[in-house]
Enzyme design. Structure first.
Site, PDB file in Angstrom:
ATOM      1  N   HIS A  34      54.550 -17.904 -11.875  1.00 55.02           N
ATOM      2  CA  HIS A  34      55.187 -18.953 -11.098  1.00 55.02           C
ATOM      3  C   HIS A  34      54.464 -19.085  -9.756  1.00 55.02           C
ATOM      4  O   HIS A  34      53.955 -18.098  -9.214  1.00 55.02           O
ATOM      5  CB  HIS A  34      56.650 -18.610 -10.799  1.00 55.02           C
ATOM      6  CG  HIS A  34      57.618 -18.985 -11.869  1.00 55.02           C
ATOM      7  ND1 HIS A  34      58.787 -18.275 -12.093  1.00 55.02           N
ATOM      8  CD2 HIS A  34      57.632 -20.010 -12.762  1.00 55.02           C
ATOM      9  CE1 HIS A  34      59.458 -18.836 -13.079  1.00 55.02           C
ATOM     10  NE2 HIS A  34      58.780 -19.884 -13.504  1.00 55.02           N
TER      11      HIS A  34
ATOM     12  N   CYS B 258      62.700 -15.435  -5.622  1.00 53.47           N
ATOM     13  CA  CYS B 258      63.238 -15.709  -6.956  1.00 53.47           C
ATOM     14  C   CYS B 258      64.759 -15.759  -6.939  1.00 53.47           C
ATOM     15  O   CYS B 258      65.371 -16.519  -7.690  1.00 53.47           O
ATOM     16  CB  CYS B 258      62.774 -14.647  -7.946  1.00 53.47           C
ATOM     17  SG  CYS B 258      61.031 -14.715  -8.380  1.00 53.47           S
TER      18      CYS B 258
END
Length: 282
Positions: A173, A275
């Protein structure tokens, strides 16, 4: 080039987080996950609670969504929505294990009065791969979010999008390889920190052009999830190990205030401070 030490001003933020009451590593959908290794939901919850309380201590607002059994990665709230100027673009996950998370977050936004909400047609893992700089939306692709989702984000959110290609599967990511330290204002450009080797050669050139004053991180910084930090423009929440790698010291020289937290249990599922943190920008 590293940034110069200048006065840094924090701005109050609003975050959405999800307690990891059902935290587990029952499957492997990224290189950091190993179902054969023990994990503790109790330890993960304690680390998450410290993260939440740190945000509140720094003057930020934290709202919580109720976790759901059978969705151990729901703690990673950043992957379930992107909010810019009150417009919400939901998520559509690549891994079937996480697919149901998107609907729970959609319901949360609907129940909290967000009317300008769009669920994507393309695979889009939200702030996992989208980073708002105050002027443009940086958009990652290569492992999770579809390239076509970048154009969809531009249409839905009404902001310019810059595509960046990730090439190292460990940094699957964008938020594992780059984070925004200071958003752009009329008086100053945005500043980011990033790990160059996580990006394709062309994307590295784009980042150098856009952010000549970026904090350029090392492999050690990236490996401890130091690029999964959260900044309010002055205070920068980082994994504890970023003190050892030198990232925190570099940020201090640039005028930022590192705040170190232990997120070692959460990292077993491939996550860190960012996150766990979706930013809601009204």
């Amino acid at each position: 080039m590293q940034g110069q030490a200048v006065p840094r001003v924090p701005t109050p933020r609003r975050y959405l987080m999800c307690p990891p009451r059902f935290f587990a590593v029952d499957y492997a959908i990224n290189p950091w996950m190993d179902p054969s290794q023990p994990v503790s939901a109790k330890v993960a919850l304690a680390q998450w609670t410290e993260l939440r309380d740190t945000y509140r201590r720094l003057g930020h607002t934290v709202e919580e969504i109720e976790p759901q059994p059978g969705l151990p990665d729901m703690v990673f709230a950043a992957n379930s929505g992107t909010v810019v100027d009150g417009r919400v673009l939901g998520a559509r996950f690549r891994a079937p294990q996480r697919a149901a998370e998107a609907e729970h977050f959609r319901r949360w936004f609907t129940e909290h009065g967000y009317r300008d909400l769009t669920m994507p047609e393309k695979i889009n893992e939200a702030e996992g791969d989208f980073a708002w700089t105050g002027r443009v939306l940086l958009a990652g692709t290569g492992f999770r979010t579809d390239p076509a989702a970048h154009a969809e984000a531009q249409e839905v959110l009404g902001v310019p999008v810059v595509s960046l290609r990730l090439v190292d599967p460990r940094y699957y990511h964008l938020d594992t390889a780059l984070f925004v330290l200071t958003e752009a204002t009329d008086a100053a450009p945005a500043q980011v920190a990033y790990y160059p080797e996580a990006f394709s050669p062309g994307s590295q050139q784009v980042l150098r052009r856009l952010f000549p004053d970026a904090v350029v991180a090392t492999s050690a910084d990236a490996e401890c999830f130091g690029l999964n930090g959260v900044s309010d423009g002055r205070n920068v929440v980082l994994p504890l190990e970023a003190r050892r790698t030198g990232l925190g010291e570099t940020l201090s020289r640039c005028g930022y205030e590192p705040v170190y937290l232990d997120v070692s249990e959460l990292r077993k599922a491939g996550g860190g401070p960012k996150c766990c943190t979706m930013e809601i920008r009204k």
